[in-house]
Scaffold this active site. Structure first.
Site: not given
Ligand code: PGA
Length: 253
Positions: A9, A96, A168, A234-235
């Protein structure tokens, strides 16, 4: 046996040039098709067409990070799942926590987005997760149950084959504070039992991804839990080498 899904993502990161570079790096490293592990990248809308082009010869799939409901209409600034299907996406992330908190998305809106994604013959990755305060006050299960029920409202058991859940925990997203494998597995087990109640006979086939500060270093311990079927990253998905290491962690199991 559920195959694993490793999804990147990218959030609001990356110019077209940067997208092309990252995708080319990933495509070089991930040439093979692997039955056990599906790989997906979800760049910003502006990069989807370039990403689709660069991914043509690879086994990496393309997804989007959001969509609106319906096919078309007077919704300034919005993009429909049908448009995302046309551009070559096979997945859309819906609900999200950043959309739920920053953009005030409700479970009802999320459920209507999921419907549109499925109507466009795409797969939905439906995100749920508790905040730190909700966990501390013992509300985790109630929150997950409510979000799951609300976000999947109106779906039938046959729709569920196109749905992936991403657990999450909000306190783990972008914080570097990953849920321990035990904490994550407990939540995933609970989510699966709730799915079984909502859609009897389907829950063993539904993938439940973990998301929240996944890195190569914690990927194996998370992905080896029986109810964790991959990750929404993510990151760490913005770095080709790091993302490939996470994919390799899933392949190694
Ligand atoms: P993170 O983000 O890996 O940077 O914590 C995960 C997500 O928001 O999907």
């Amino acid at each position: 046996m559920r195959s694993k899904l490793i999804a990147g993502n990218w959030k609001m990161h990356g110019t077209i040039k940067e997208t092309r570079k990252l995708i080319l790096q990933l495509a070089v490293e991930w040439k093979k098709s692997c039955e056990q592990v599906e790989v997906l990248v979800c760049p910003p809308f502006t990069s989807l067409i370039v990403a689709r082009h660069e991914l043509e010869m690879s086994h990496i799939k393309l997804g989007a990070q959001n969509c609106f409901t319906g096919i078309d209409g007077a919704y300034t600034g919005e993009i429909s799942a049908t448009m995302l299907a046309e551009i070559g996406c096979s997945y859309v992330i819906v609900g999200h926590s950043e959309r739920r908190t920053i953009f005030a998305e409700t479970d009802d809106l999320v459920s209507r987005k999921v419907r549109s994604v499925l109507d466009a013959k795409l797969n939905a990755i439906v995100c749920i997760g508790e905040s730190e305060a909700q966990r501390t006050s013992g509300e985790t299960e109630a929150v997950l149950s409510r979000q799951l029920k609300g976000s999947l409202a109106g779906l039938s058991a046959s729709d569920i084959v196109s749905v992936t859940i991403a657990y999450e925990p909000v306190w783990a997203i972008g914080t570097g504070k990953t849920a321990s494998p035990e904490v994550a597995e407990t939540a995933h087990r609970f989510v699966r039992s709730e799915l079984e109640t909502l859609f009897p006979g389907t829950s063993e086939n539904v993938r439940i991804l973990y998301g929240g500060s996944i890195k190569a270093e914690n990927a194996v311990s998370l992905f080896s839990q029986p109810n964790i079927d991959g990750g929404l990253v993510g990151g760490a998905s913005l770095d080709a080498e790091g993302f490939i290491d996470i994919i390799q962690a899933a392949v190694s199991l």
